[in-house]
Design a protein around this motif. Sequence first.
Motif, PDB file in Angstrom:
ATOM      1  N   LEU A   1     -50.844   2.217 -42.923  1.00 35.73           N
ATOM      2  CA  LEU A   1     -50.838   2.252 -44.384  1.00 35.73           C
ATOM      3  C   LEU A   1     -49.527   2.823 -44.920  1.00 35.73           C
ATOM      4  O   LEU A   1     -48.962   2.298 -45.886  1.00 35.73           O
ATOM      5  N   GLN A   2     -49.042   3.892 -44.314  1.00 34.35           N
ATOM      6  CA  GLN A   2     -47.803   4.505 -44.791  1.00 34.35           C
ATOM      7  C   GLN A   2     -46.655   3.501 -44.750  1.00 34.35           C
ATOM      8  O   GLN A   2     -45.844   3.421 -45.676  1.00 34.35           O
ATOM      9  N   PHE A   3     -46.565   2.742 -43.669  1.00 37.89           N
ATOM     10  CA  PHE A   3     -45.516   1.728 -43.568  1.00 37.89           C
ATOM     11  C   PHE A   3     -45.737   0.613 -44.592  1.00 37.89           C
ATOM     12  O   PHE A   3     -44.807   0.173 -45.265  1.00 37.89           O
ATOM     13  N   ALA A   4     -46.985   0.151 -44.720  1.00 32.79           N
ATOM     14  CA  ALA A   4     -47.280  -0.960 -45.633  1.00 32.79           C
ATOM     15  C   ALA A   4     -46.989  -0.594 -47.077  1.00 32.79           C
ATOM     16  O   ALA A   4     -46.518  -1.432 -47.863  1.00 32.79           O
ATOM     17  N   ARG A   5     -47.266   0.633 -47.461  1.00 32.07           N
ATOM     18  CA  ARG A   5     -47.024   1.062 -48.831  1.00 32.07           C
ATOM     19  C   ARG A   5     -45.545   0.977 -49.210  1.00 32.07           C
ATOM     20  O   ARG A   5     -45.196   0.888 -50.386  1.00 32.07           O
ATOM     21  N   ARG A   6     -44.691   1.018 -48.213  1.00 36.77           N
ATOM     22  CA  ARG A   6     -43.256   0.984 -48.479  1.00 36.77           C
ATOM     23  C   ARG A   6     -42.623  -0.340 -48.065  1.00 36.77           C
ATOM     24  O   ARG A   6     -41.445  -0.429 -47.767  1.00 36.77           O
ATOM     25  N   GLY A   7     -43.480  -1.379 -48.052  1.00 29.90           N
ATOM     26  CA  GLY A   7     -42.969  -2.717 -47.886  1.00 29.90           C
ATOM     27  C   GLY A   7     -42.700  -3.161 -46.469  1.00 29.90           C
ATOM     28  O   GLY A   7     -42.038  -4.176 -46.253  1.00 29.90           O
ATOM     29  N   TRP A   8     -43.220  -2.436 -45.489  1.00 28.35           N
ATOM     30  CA  TRP A   8     -43.042  -2.841 -44.098  1.00 28.35           C
ATOM     31  C   TRP A   8     -44.237  -3.688 -43.662  1.00 28.35           C
ATOM     32  O   TRP A   8     -45.382  -3.390 -44.001  1.00 28.35           O
ATOM     33  N   THR A   9     -43.975  -4.716 -42.876  1.00 24.02           N
ATOM     34  CA  THR A   9     -45.046  -5.501 -42.273  1.00 24.02           C
ATOM     35  C   THR A   9     -45.439  -4.869 -40.946  1.00 24.02           C
ATOM     36  O   THR A   9     -44.608  -4.266 -40.266  1.00 24.02           O
ATOM     37  N   GLY A  10     -46.710  -5.004 -40.581  1.00 25.56           N
ATOM     38  CA  GLY A  10     -47.149  -4.360 -39.346  1.00 25.56           C
ATOM     39  C   GLY A  10     -48.376  -5.000 -38.749  1.00 25.56           C
ATOM     40  O   GLY A  10     -49.084  -5.771 -39.397  1.00 25.56           O
ATOM     41  N   ARG A  11     -48.620  -4.662 -37.503  1.00 28.40           N
ATOM     42  CA  ARG A  11     -49.819  -5.107 -36.800  1.00 28.40           C
ATOM     43  C   ARG A  11     -50.303  -3.968 -35.922  1.00 28.40           C
ATOM     44  O   ARG A  11     -49.503  -3.316 -35.239  1.00 28.40           O
ATOM     45  N   LEU A  12     -51.618  -3.734 -35.966  1.00 27.64           N
ATOM     46  CA  LEU A  12     -52.223  -2.660 -35.184  1.00 27.64           C
ATOM     47  C   LEU A  12     -53.184  -3.244 -34.165  1.00 27.64           C
ATOM     48  O   LEU A  12     -54.166  -3.890 -34.521  1.00 27.64           O
ATOM     49  N   PHE A  13     -52.901  -3.001 -32.879  1.00 26.98           N
ATOM     50  CA  PHE A  13     -53.787  -3.434 -31.807  1.00 26.98           C
ATOM     51  C   PHE A  13     -54.787  -2.334 -31.507  1.00 26.98           C
ATOM     52  O   PHE A  13     -54.465  -1.148 -31.549  1.00 26.98           O
ATOM     53  N   THR A  14     -56.012  -2.725 -31.166  1.00 33.55           N
ATOM     54  CA  THR A  14     -57.052  -1.744 -30.872  1.00 33.55           C
ATOM     55  C   THR A  14     -57.038  -1.304 -29.413  1.00 33.55           C
ATOM     56  O   THR A  14     -57.765  -0.388 -29.032  1.00 33.55           O
ATOM     57  N   ALA A  15     -56.255  -1.956 -28.598  1.00 29.14           N
ATOM     58  CA  ALA A  15     -56.037  -1.570 -27.200  1.00 29.14           C
ATOM     59  C   ALA A  15     -54.691  -2.162 -26.801  1.00 29.14           C
ATOM     60  O   ALA A  15     -54.168  -3.051 -27.481  1.00 29.14           O
ATOM     61  N   LEU A  16     -54.127  -1.656 -25.736  1.00 26.83           N
ATOM     62  CA  LEU A  16     -52.811  -2.127 -25.303  1.00 26.83           C
ATOM     63  C   LEU A  16     -52.906  -3.581 -24.864  1.00 26.83           C
ATOM     64  O   LEU A  16     -53.576  -3.898 -23.878  1.00 26.83           O
ATOM     65  N   PRO A  17     -52.241  -4.510 -25.568  1.00 26.69           N
ATOM     66  CA  PRO A  17     -52.275  -5.915 -25.170  1.00 26.69           C
ATOM     67  C   PRO A  17     -51.260  -6.192 -24.068  1.00 26.69           C
ATOM     68  O   PRO A  17     -50.526  -5.286 -23.646  1.00 26.69           O
ATOM     69  N   ASP A  18     -51.180  -7.433 -23.611  1.00 23.63           N
ATOM     70  CA  ASP A  18     -50.188  -7.747 -22.589  1.00 23.63           C
ATOM     71  C   ASP A  18     -48.796  -7.805 -23.216  1.00 23.63           C
ATOM     72  O   ASP A  18     -48.626  -7.817 -24.440  1.00 23.63           O
ATOM     73  N   ALA A  19     -47.791  -7.839 -22.364  1.00 24.09           N
ATOM     74  CA  ALA A  19     -46.403  -7.760 -22.825  1.00 24.09           C
ATOM     75  C   ALA A  19     -46.038  -8.916 -23.747  1.00 24.09           C
ATOM     76  O   ALA A  19     -45.292  -8.731 -24.722  1.00 24.09           O
ATOM     77  N   ASP A  20     -46.550 -10.105 -23.467  1.00 27.07           N
ATOM     78  CA  ASP A  20     -46.229 -11.263 -24.306  1.00 27.07           C
ATOM     79  C   ASP A  20     -46.766 -11.077 -25.724  1.00 27.07           C
ATOM     80  O   ASP A  20     -46.082 -11.405 -26.706  1.00 27.07           O
ATOM     81  N   ALA A  21     -47.989 -10.571 -25.851  1.00 29.31           N
ATOM     82  CA  ALA A  21     -48.572 -10.351 -27.175  1.00 29.31           C
ATOM     83  C   ALA A  21     -47.768  -9.311 -27.951  1.00 29.31           C
ATOM     84  O   ALA A  21     -47.532  -9.460 -29.158  1.00 29.31           O
ATOM     85  N   LEU A  22     -47.331  -8.275 -27.261  1.00 24.84           N
ATOM     86  CA  LEU A  22     -46.509  -7.257 -27.916  1.00 24.84           C
ATOM     87  C   LEU A  22     -45.184  -7.839 -28.386  1.00 24.84           C
ATOM     88  O   LEU A  22     -44.732  -7.578 -29.504  1.00 24.84           O
ATOM     89  N   ARG A  23     -44.544  -8.624 -27.534  1.00 19.86           N
ATOM     90  CA  ARG A  23     -43.254  -9.211 -27.909  1.00 19.86           C
ATOM     91  C   ARG A  23     -43.396 -10.162 -29.091  1.00 19.86           C
ATOM     92  O   ARG A  23     -42.548 -10.184 -29.988  1.00 19.86           O
ATOM     93  N   ARG A  24     -44.468 -10.955 -29.090  1.00 22.81           N
ATOM     94  CA  ARG A  24     -44.680 -11.872 -30.213  1.00 22.81           C
ATOM     95  C   ARG A  24     -44.856 -11.094 -31.516  1.00 22.81           C
ATOM     96  O   ARG A  24     -44.303 -11.455 -32.558  1.00 22.81           O
ATOM     97  N   ALA A  25     -45.646 -10.044 -31.460  1.00 19.41           N
ATOM     98  CA  ALA A  25     -45.862  -9.233 -32.657  1.00 19.41           C
ATOM     99  C   ALA A  25     -44.559  -8.580 -33.114  1.00 19.41           C
ATOM    100  O   ALA A  25     -44.250  -8.548 -34.313  1.00 19.41           O
ATOM    101  N   ALA A  26     -43.785  -8.067 -32.155  1.00 18.00           N
ATOM    102  CA  ALA A  26     -42.534  -7.395 -32.494  1.00 18.00           C
ATOM    103  C   ALA A  26     -41.538  -8.337 -33.157  1.00 18.00           C
ATOM    104  O   ALA A  26     -40.697  -7.907 -33.943  1.00 18.00           O
TER     105      ALA A  26
END
Length: 417
Positions: free
Chosen positions: A21-46
Amino acid sequence: MSDLRVAYYGDDFTGSVDALLQFARRGWTGRLFTALPDADALRRAAAEVDVVGVAGIARSLSPAEIEKELRPALTALTALHPQVLQYKACSTADSSPTVGSLGRVLEVARAVVGDRPVPMLFAQPDFGRFTLFGHHFAAEGGVVYRLDRQPTMSTHPSTPMTESDLARHLSRQTALPIASVTLPALGDLAARLTSATEAGLVLDALTDDDLVTIGRTLLSMPGPVFAIGSGGLSHGIAAADPGDAAPVPSSTPARGPVLVVSGSRSAQTRRQADAAAAAGWLVRPLTLAPSPPLLSDVLEALSTGRGVVLTSDDADLRPADGESVLPAIADAAASVIDAAVRAGATRRVIVCGGDTSSRVTRLLGVESLSIAANPRDNVVLLRAHAADPAVDGVELLLKGGQVGVVSLFTDIAALGS
């Protein structure tokens, strides 16, 4: 190499959501995973967003369990080459030598990310959390208390706070040296972080301007900069370099009754439950093995549009096998939620208690979360993303014990109506 601005690991789900929320309030886009995903999923999100988070449960773990939980997460997040890598900790520094040890976090992070001095910021002024000359203060009921005298934290069942000097508090959890950087020295923070011989530096902050000063400093240093801190740290980083994402909405069009399940024994959560009862909601104790009659009553109430609260501060919560009560509470809460959403009785659920929220969300099979609405203050309504269609799209409010006004439950029920 990734252009990711920030990656973070949250020590519980409510804290992870607060950072998002703190990031979103200041115009940042984000994604929150509920558990550590695989490296490919992290890279895609990043590649798609400004900040990537992984919601964890380290706040409720032993030092040995923290090592197993945190090392893989920090290793994976470091591989994204973020400018700042944050360990999102509670703004009341919840921790002890045996539970949620931030000292152990410091040790693991220095082994994985690097042995540079670690800035540690727990202040979050908009949430009533302040640090001055190394001592931490937290508001409750409109009164600001020294941390070791704050009514809730001084008697916390897992991590009672008996010391307001954060460097002293954290030094009980590790042999690594920890010092403080007081308010007058914040203007020279970069030099202090560069030259420090201590492993960790607790930072003062009284205002949002102090947070921005700290955020600007961390963004200016060679990355990745590992830091431990509250949503105040997330605020400071994002406010120092705002993005251009759309504002967070204050409501959603969802309709229907709200189901509340609580693992919190906070006095504020009890006041919220009492307010719901006064408004005509069904309020019952949560049992560790929810009986068919209890489930029937819950579903019947929801089917008639009546809100439901299941509490734990007035329940007999003693597992028969003598194990920790926390997993048992989470199992019971998740089973009631699962039954309610599969019956189509509700699409909006509130889970109270940071540790409970972490476990319940994973038990429901939620894979990731996005912000659906920010009705007020630091209250966030989330949209669940899951492979199971019964769970996918459910709106969740993951509430820390002390969070929210007394009328919170009924306020959330009224959203969009």
